[in-house]
Motif scaffolding. Structure first.
Motif, PDB file in Angstrom:
ATOM      1  N   PHE A 237       0.844  -1.200   0.000  1.00  0.00           N
ATOM      2  CA  PHE A 237       0.000   0.000   0.000  1.00  0.00           C
ATOM      3  C   PHE A 237       0.885   1.258   0.000  1.00  0.00           C
ATOM      4  O   PHE A 237       0.707   2.179  -0.803  1.00  0.00           O
ATOM      5  N   VAL A 238       1.865   1.255   0.911  1.00  0.00           N
ATOM      6  CA  VAL A 238       2.756   2.422   1.010  1.00  0.00           C
ATOM      7  C   VAL A 238       3.566   2.572  -0.281  1.00  0.00           C
ATOM      8  O   VAL A 238       3.683   3.669  -0.835  1.00  0.00           O
ATOM      9  N   ARG A 239       4.100   1.460  -0.787  1.00  0.00           N
ATOM     10  CA  ARG A 239       4.924   1.537  -2.015  1.00  0.00           C
ATOM     11  C   ARG A 239       4.094   2.100  -3.172  1.00  0.00           C
ATOM     12  O   ARG A 239       4.591   2.836  -4.006  1.00  0.00           O
ATOM     13  N   HIS A 240       2.810   1.750  -3.221  1.00  0.00           N
ATOM     14  CA  HIS A 240       1.951   2.186  -4.325  1.00  0.00           C
ATOM     15  C   HIS A 240       1.537   3.658  -4.188  1.00  0.00           C
ATOM     16  O   HIS A 240       1.645   4.439  -5.122  1.00  0.00           O
ATOM     17  N   PHE A 241       1.088   4.016  -2.975  1.00  0.00           N
ATOM     18  CA  PHE A 241       0.517   5.367  -2.814  1.00  0.00           C
ATOM     19  C   PHE A 241       1.536   6.410  -2.360  1.00  0.00           C
ATOM     20  O   PHE A 241       1.278   7.604  -2.475  1.00  0.00           O
ATOM     21  N   PRO A 243       5.219   6.540  -3.236  1.00  0.00           N
ATOM     22  CA  PRO A 243       6.508   6.117  -3.793  1.00  0.00           C
ATOM     23  C   PRO A 243       7.629   6.998  -3.207  1.00  0.00           C
ATOM     24  O   PRO A 243       7.439   8.200  -3.048  1.00  0.00           O
ATOM     25  N   GLY A 244       8.732   6.362  -2.882  1.00  0.00           N
ATOM     26  CA  GLY A 244       9.846   7.127  -2.303  1.00  0.00           C
ATOM     27  C   GLY A 244       9.798   7.177  -0.779  1.00  0.00           C
ATOM     28  O   GLY A 244      10.769   7.575  -0.136  1.00  0.00           O
ATOM     29  N   ALA A 245       8.675   6.763  -0.190  1.00  0.00           N
ATOM     30  CA  ALA A 245       8.603   6.781   1.284  1.00  0.00           C
ATOM     31  C   ALA A 245       9.507   5.679   1.852  1.00  0.00           C
ATOM     32  O   ALA A 245       9.756   4.660   1.187  1.00  0.00           O
ATOM     33  N   LEU A 246       9.982   5.899   3.057  1.00  0.00           N
ATOM     34  CA  LEU A 246      10.823   4.893   3.723  1.00  0.00           C
ATOM     35  C   LEU A 246       9.961   4.063   4.673  1.00  0.00           C
ATOM     36  O   LEU A 246       9.062   4.604   5.330  1.00  0.00           O
ATOM     37  N   ILE A 247      10.275   2.772   4.735  1.00  0.00           N
ATOM     38  CA  ILE A 247       9.542   1.903   5.674  1.00  0.00           C
ATOM     39  C   ILE A 247      10.557   1.293   6.639  1.00  0.00           C
ATOM     40  O   ILE A 247      11.536   0.668   6.211  1.00  0.00           O
ATOM     41  N   VAL A 248      10.322   1.493   7.925  1.00  0.00           N
ATOM     42  CA  VAL A 248      11.210   0.905   8.932  1.00  0.00           C
ATOM     43  C   VAL A 248      10.348   0.110   9.909  1.00  0.00           C
ATOM     44  O   VAL A 248       9.288   0.574  10.322  1.00  0.00           O
ATOM     45  N   ASP A 282      10.956  14.150   4.262  1.00  0.00           N
ATOM     46  CA  ASP A 282      10.845  12.688   4.038  1.00  0.00           C
ATOM     47  C   ASP A 282       9.497  12.161   4.544  1.00  0.00           C
ATOM     48  O   ASP A 282       8.898  12.716   5.472  1.00  0.00           O
ATOM     49  N   LYS A 283       9.089  11.068   3.909  1.00  0.00           N
ATOM     50  CA  LYS A 283       7.891  10.361   4.389  1.00  0.00           C
ATOM     51  C   LYS A 283       8.367   9.023   4.965  1.00  0.00           C
ATOM     52  O   LYS A 283       9.072   8.274   4.281  1.00  0.00           O
ATOM     53  N   ILE A 284       8.003   8.771   6.212  1.00  0.00           N
ATOM     54  CA  ILE A 284       8.496   7.557   6.882  1.00  0.00           C
ATOM     55  C   ILE A 284       7.309   6.799   7.476  1.00  0.00           C
ATOM     56  O   ILE A 284       6.542   7.370   8.266  1.00  0.00           O
ATOM     57  N   PHE A 285       7.192   5.545   7.096  1.00  0.00           N
ATOM     58  CA  PHE A 285       6.133   4.684   7.663  1.00  0.00           C
ATOM     59  C   PHE A 285       6.810   3.699   8.603  1.00  0.00           C
ATOM     60  O   PHE A 285       7.810   3.072   8.237  1.00  0.00           O
ATOM     61  N   ILE A 286       6.237   3.568   9.805  1.00  0.00           N
ATOM     62  CA  ILE A 286       6.918   2.758  10.827  1.00  0.00           C
ATOM     63  C   ILE A 286       6.034   1.595  11.270  1.00  0.00           C
ATOM     64  O   ILE A 286       4.845   1.778  11.569  1.00  0.00           O
ATOM     65  N   GLY A 287       6.660   0.411  11.307  1.00  0.00           N
ATOM     66  CA  GLY A 287       5.937  -0.788  11.748  1.00  0.00           C
ATOM     67  C   GLY A 287       6.334  -1.120  13.165  1.00  0.00           C
ATOM     68  O   GLY A 287       7.194  -1.990  13.397  1.00  0.00           O
ATOM     69  N   THR A 288       5.747  -0.415  14.107  1.00  0.00           N
ATOM     70  CA  THR A 288       5.930  -0.760  15.521  1.00  0.00           C
ATOM     71  C   THR A 288       4.785  -0.135  16.316  1.00  0.00           C
ATOM     72  O   THR A 288       3.799   0.320  15.731  1.00  0.00           O
TER      73      THR A 288
END
Ligand code: 13P
Ligand code: SF4
Length: 358
Positions: A237-241, A243-248, A282-288
Motif C-alpha cells: 500500500f505504502v509503495r503504491h501510494f 513512492p519514495g517513502a521509507l519503511i522501517v 521525508d515520508k516515513i512509515f513505521i511498523g511498531t
C-alpha cells in the motif's frame, strides 16, 4: 503483606485534567530527589515519557535499572516483564514499583513453564548442546530457566550478537518465545531457512522429532499480537501510494514484512534511524507500536511520520497518568515487583551474561 489498590481513587485521578496530574507527579518526583528513578519504555504515551528520568528500549532500561546508584525506588512504566527485569538487576534493598501490576505482555505469557519444560525434555535429548536463549519479553521464570542451563537473554537490540555467542556455545539454539524475532535474527546471521524450525507448544505431539535433528535454530511458536499484524499488503500500500517513502519496522514483524522494509531494528534503532537517517520532507512509515510513532511524529514535525498499520499495545497503554500518580502517592504501601530468590539468582545469571555481551 496484603496490598490493595483503591480503584475509585485511581478513577478519580484519571478524570483530572492531565496538566494537573503531570504537575503533581513532578512535585512528588522532585520531593524524592535521588531516592527515586522513573523509567519509561519508548512505547509509553508522551505525557508519561515527558516525566521520566530515562526513556529507552528494554535493553536500555535494564541497563538503567542496573546502573541506578540512588535510593530505594525504581518506578517502571512499561509492561511486567520489563519491571521484573529491573527487579532482578537492581540492588536487593531497592524496590521496583509497576504502576499497573496487571499490565503484562501477551507474548511473554505464550511460554508457560510446563510447556517449556516439556519441549526442553524432547529437544535437549536430540542435541549434544542445546543453548536456550529467551527474548527479554519473557517471564522471570523463563529467564531463570535459561540462566540455569547455560543460556542467556537477548533484546531486539542485541539479538544478532547473542545468537552469535550462543552458536559458539553449542550445537543448536532454542529461542523463545518470539518466532519472528528468532527467524529474522537467524536469517540475518546467515542461517539457512531449512535449518530453522518451529516448535509448536499447542501441538507438541504432532511434531516430527527428526526435523529438529538437523536444524540449527529451534523457535518457540509465540508472537507479539501488535507486530504480527503488519502485513505485506501494508507495505505494498505504502509503495503504491507513497513512492519514495521509507519503511522501517521492528524485528518482531513477520519475515515477509521485514524483507520488504527499508530498515529493521529495535525501538531504539527506529528512534535513531528517524533522527539520523531521515531529513525534512521525508515520508516515513513505521511498523511498531503507535505511541513511539506518535512521539517521533511530534518531535520531527518537518517530515511525515506515520504508522504502517494500527498498532496500539493495549497493555503498555494500561499505564495511565492517574495510575502513575496513584503509585507515587502510595509508594510505601504499593505492591512492589517481587521475584523469588531462586528465580532471581538464575535470571540474574542470564541477564548479566546478556549485559556482558554488549
Ligand atoms: P524493545 O526490545 O525494542 O524495547 O521492544 C520491546 C517490546 O516490547 C517490543 O514489542
Ligand atoms: Fe508485548 Fe507486543 Fe506489547 Fe511489546 S508490543 S509489550 S511484545 S504485546
Amino acid at each position: 503483606m496484603k496490598f490493595s489498590i483503591d480503584v475509585d481513587a485511581i478513577r478519580k485521578l484519571e478524570n483530572r485534567p492531565e496538566a494537573e496530574t503531570a504537575e503533581r507527579i513532578r512535585e512528588i518526583r522532585a520531593g524524592y530527589g535521588s531516592e527515586l528513578c522513573l523509567l519509561a519504555h519508548l512505547y509509553q504515551r508522551k505525557a508519561i515519557s515527558d516525566l521520566a528520568d530515562f526513556v529507552g528500549d528494554s535493553f536500555g532500561l535494564s541497563r538503567s535499572a542496573a546502573a541506578f546508584k540512588g535510593g530505594k525506588y525504581i518506578v517502571f512504566c512499561g509492561v511486567r516483564f520489563m519491571a521484573e527485569s529491573a527487579a532482578i538487576l537492581c540492588r536487593e534493598d531497592q524496590w521496583v514499583i509497576h504502576p499497573d501490576p496487571e499490565a503484562g505482555c501477551p507474548m511473554a505469557d505464550m511460554a508457560p513453564m510446563h510447556e517449556v519444560t516439556k519441549a526442553w525434555t524432547t529437544l535437549a535429548s536430540l542435541s549434544k548442546t542445546l543453548v536456550p536463549v529467551t527474548y527479554m519479553n519473557s517471564t522471570a521464570d523463563l529467564k531463570a530457566f535459561c540462566g540455569e542451563r547455560g543460556g542467556t537473554i537477548c533484546t531486539s537490540t542485541n539479538a544478532v550478537k547473542t545468537f552469535e555467542w550462543a552458536s559458539k556455545e553449542g550445537e543448536k539454539i532454542f529461542f523463545l518465545p518470539d518466532e519472528h524475532l528468532g527467524r529474522n535474527t537467524a536469517l540475518k546471521m546467515g542461517v539457512s531457512p531449512d535449518q530453522i524450525v518451529v516448535w509448536n507448544p499447542s501441538d507438541p505431539d504432532g511434531e516430527e522429532v527428526e526435523k529438529y535433528e538437523t536444524a540449527k535454530v529451534l523457535l518457540w511458536r509465540g508472537y507479539c499480537p501488535v507486530h504480527q499484524k503488519f502485513t505485506v499488503r501494508d507495505v505494498e500500500f505504502v509503495r503504491h501510494f507513497y513512492p519514495g517513502a521509507l519503511i522501517v519496522v521492528h524485528p518482531e514483524c513477520p519475515v515477509e514484512v521485514v524483507e520488504r522494509a527499508d530498515a529493521v531494528g529495535s525501538t531504539e534503532f527506529i528512534r535513531q534511524f528517524v533522527a539520523n537517517q531521515t531529513k525534512a520532507g521525508d515520508k516515513i512509515f513505521i511498523g511498531t507500536e503507535v505511541n513511539l510513532i506518535q512521539n517521533l511524529a511530534s518531535q520531527y514535525r518537518d517530515r511525515m511520520i506515520a504508522k504502517l498499520h494500527r498498532s496500539l499495545c493495549l497493555t503498555m497503554y494500561q499505564i495511565t497518568m492517574g495510575r502513575l500518580l496513584y503509585s507515587l502517592e502510595n509508594l510505601d504501601t504499593f505492591e512492589k515487583v517481587s521475584v523469588s530468590p531462586e528465580t532471581r539468582q538464575y535470571a540474574k545469571v542470564a541477564l548479566d551474561r546478556m549485559l556482558a555481551l554488549r
